[in-house]
Write a protein that holds these residues in place. Structure first.
Motif, mmCIF file in Angstrom:
data_model
loop_
_atom_site.group_PDB
_atom_site.id
_atom_site.type_symbol
_atom_site.label_atom_id
_atom_site.label_comp_id
_atom_site.label_asym_id
_atom_site.label_seq_id
_atom_site.Cartn_x
_atom_site.Cartn_y
_atom_site.Cartn_z
ATOM 1 N N TYR A 15 0.817 -1.211 0.000
ATOM 2 C CA TYR A 15 0.000 0.000 0.000
ATOM 3 C C TYR A 15 0.855 1.267 0.000
ATOM 4 N N VAL A 16 2.066 1.157 0.486
ATOM 5 C CA VAL A 16 2.965 2.314 0.535
ATOM 6 C C VAL A 16 3.237 2.823 -0.873
ATOM 7 N N ILE A 17 3.370 1.924 -1.818
ATOM 8 C CA ILE A 17 3.677 2.294 -3.197
ATOM 9 C C ILE A 17 2.582 3.193 -3.765
ATOM 10 N N VAL A 18 1.344 2.892 -3.436
ATOM 11 C CA VAL A 18 0.211 3.659 -3.948
ATOM 12 C C VAL A 18 0.074 4.992 -3.217
ATOM 13 N N LEU A 19 0.333 4.999 -1.907
ATOM 14 C CA LEU A 19 0.103 6.188 -1.083
ATOM 15 C C LEU A 19 1.279 7.157 -1.047
ATOM 16 N N LEU A 20 2.451 6.708 -1.411
ATOM 17 C CA LEU A 20 3.649 7.532 -1.270
ATOM 18 C C LEU A 20 3.621 8.833 -2.081
ATOM 19 N N PRO A 21 3.167 8.857 -3.321
ATOM 20 C CA PRO A 21 3.141 10.139 -4.040
ATOM 21 C C PRO A 21 2.286 11.198 -3.335
ATOM 22 N N ALA A 22 1.140 10.810 -2.826
ATOM 23 C CA ALA A 22 0.291 11.770 -2.105
ATOM 24 C C ALA A 22 0.954 12.200 -0.801
ATOM 25 N N LEU A 23 1.625 11.271 -0.161
ATOM 26 C CA LEU A 23 2.316 11.589 1.088
ATOM 27 C C LEU A 23 3.466 12.563 0.847
ATOM 28 N N LEU A 56 10.689 -1.305 -4.289
ATOM 29 C CA LEU A 56 9.376 -0.949 -4.796
ATOM 30 C C LEU A 56 9.075 0.544 -4.667
ATOM 31 N N VAL A 57 9.605 1.164 -3.616
ATOM 32 C CA VAL A 57 9.330 2.572 -3.323
ATOM 33 C C VAL A 57 10.252 3.511 -4.098
ATOM 34 N N MET A 58 11.405 3.023 -4.503
ATOM 35 C CA MET A 58 12.424 3.857 -5.146
ATOM 36 C C MET A 58 11.903 4.657 -6.352
ATOM 37 N N PRO A 59 11.135 4.083 -7.275
ATOM 38 C CA PRO A 59 10.674 4.892 -8.414
ATOM 39 C C PRO A 59 9.807 6.089 -8.005
ATOM 40 N N ALA A 60 8.945 5.910 -7.014
ATOM 41 C CA ALA A 60 8.094 7.022 -6.567
ATOM 42 C C ALA A 60 8.931 8.120 -5.916
ATOM 43 N N VAL A 61 9.945 7.729 -5.179
ATOM 44 C CA VAL A 61 10.812 8.717 -4.525
ATOM 45 C C VAL A 61 11.619 9.486 -5.573
ATOM 46 N N LEU A 62 12.121 8.788 -6.560
ATOM 47 C CA LEU A 62 12.884 9.459 -7.615
ATOM 48 C C LEU A 62 11.989 10.340 -8.476
ATOM 49 N N GLU A 63 10.745 9.931 -8.673
ATOM 50 C CA GLU A 63 9.791 10.741 -9.446
ATOM 51 C C GLU A 63 9.484 12.061 -8.740
ATOM 52 N N ALA A 64 9.586 12.069 -7.406
ATOM 53 C CA ALA A 64 9.301 13.289 -6.639
ATOM 54 C C ALA A 64 10.324 14.393 -6.913
ATOM 55 N N PHE A 65 11.468 14.041 -7.471
ATOM 56 C CA PHE A 65 12.455 15.067 -7.832
ATOM 57 C C PHE A 65 11.948 15.973 -8.954
ATOM 58 N N ASN A 66 10.971 15.505 -9.699
ATOM 59 C CA ASN A 66 10.416 16.307 -10.799
ATOM 60 C C ASN A 66 9.331 17.262 -10.340
ATOM 61 N N GLU A 67 8.938 17.191 -9.086
ATOM 62 C CA GLU A 67 7.906 18.087 -8.552
ATOM 63 C C GLU A 67 8.472 19.502 -8.424
ATOM 64 N N PRO A 68 7.637 20.521 -8.638
ATOM 65 C CA PRO A 68 8.143 21.900 -8.544
ATOM 66 C C PRO A 68 8.354 22.396 -7.109
ATOM 67 N N GLU A 69 7.702 21.774 -6.121
ATOM 68 C CA GLU A 69 7.807 22.241 -4.736
ATOM 69 C C GLU A 69 9.118 21.761 -4.112
ATOM 70 N N TRP A 70 9.826 22.683 -3.483
ATOM 71 C CA TRP A 70 11.136 22.346 -2.917
ATOM 72 C C TRP A 70 11.005 21.427 -1.701
ATOM 73 N N ARG A 71 9.939 21.545 -0.949
ATOM 74 C CA ARG A 71 9.794 20.692 0.235
ATOM 75 C C ARG A 71 9.572 19.230 -0.146
ATOM 76 N N THR A 72 8.904 19.013 -1.249
ATOM 77 C CA THR A 72 8.718 17.646 -1.735
ATOM 78 C C THR A 72 10.057 17.056 -2.152
#
Length: 88
Positions: A15-23, A56-72
């Protein structure tokens, strides 16, 4: 999410994989309470993550680098550091 992760432990990993982007997006919220809750939740999730869960979580964490918000981006960097303790 924090309560489920704490109670279920390793069983919560799928479930972490699905919820991590929102988190991760919660780190860029304007409310301090939301950011604090997200920080505690991520800390608990990372403490209970297995080596397989890290993969399993690594792709979502690496994808967060593309977010415009610095805190993310900052939160994903901290998560990468935590992953080094989960699966060295």
């Amino acid at each position: 999410i924090e309560l489920l992760s704490g109670r279920l432990g390793i069983l919560f990993e799928p479930y972490v994989i699905v919820l991590l982007p929102a988190l991760l997006k919660a780190f860029s919220d304007s409310n301090d309470h939301v950011r604090t809750a997200a920080d505690k939740t991520v800390g608990l999730i990372m403490a209970k993550l297995s080596g397989h869960g890290v993969k399993l979580v690594m792709p979502a964490v690496l994808e967060a680098f593309n977010e415009p918000e610095w805190r993310t981006k900052q939160a994903s960097i901290h998560m990468l550091g935590s992953m080094s303790h989960c699966a060295p």
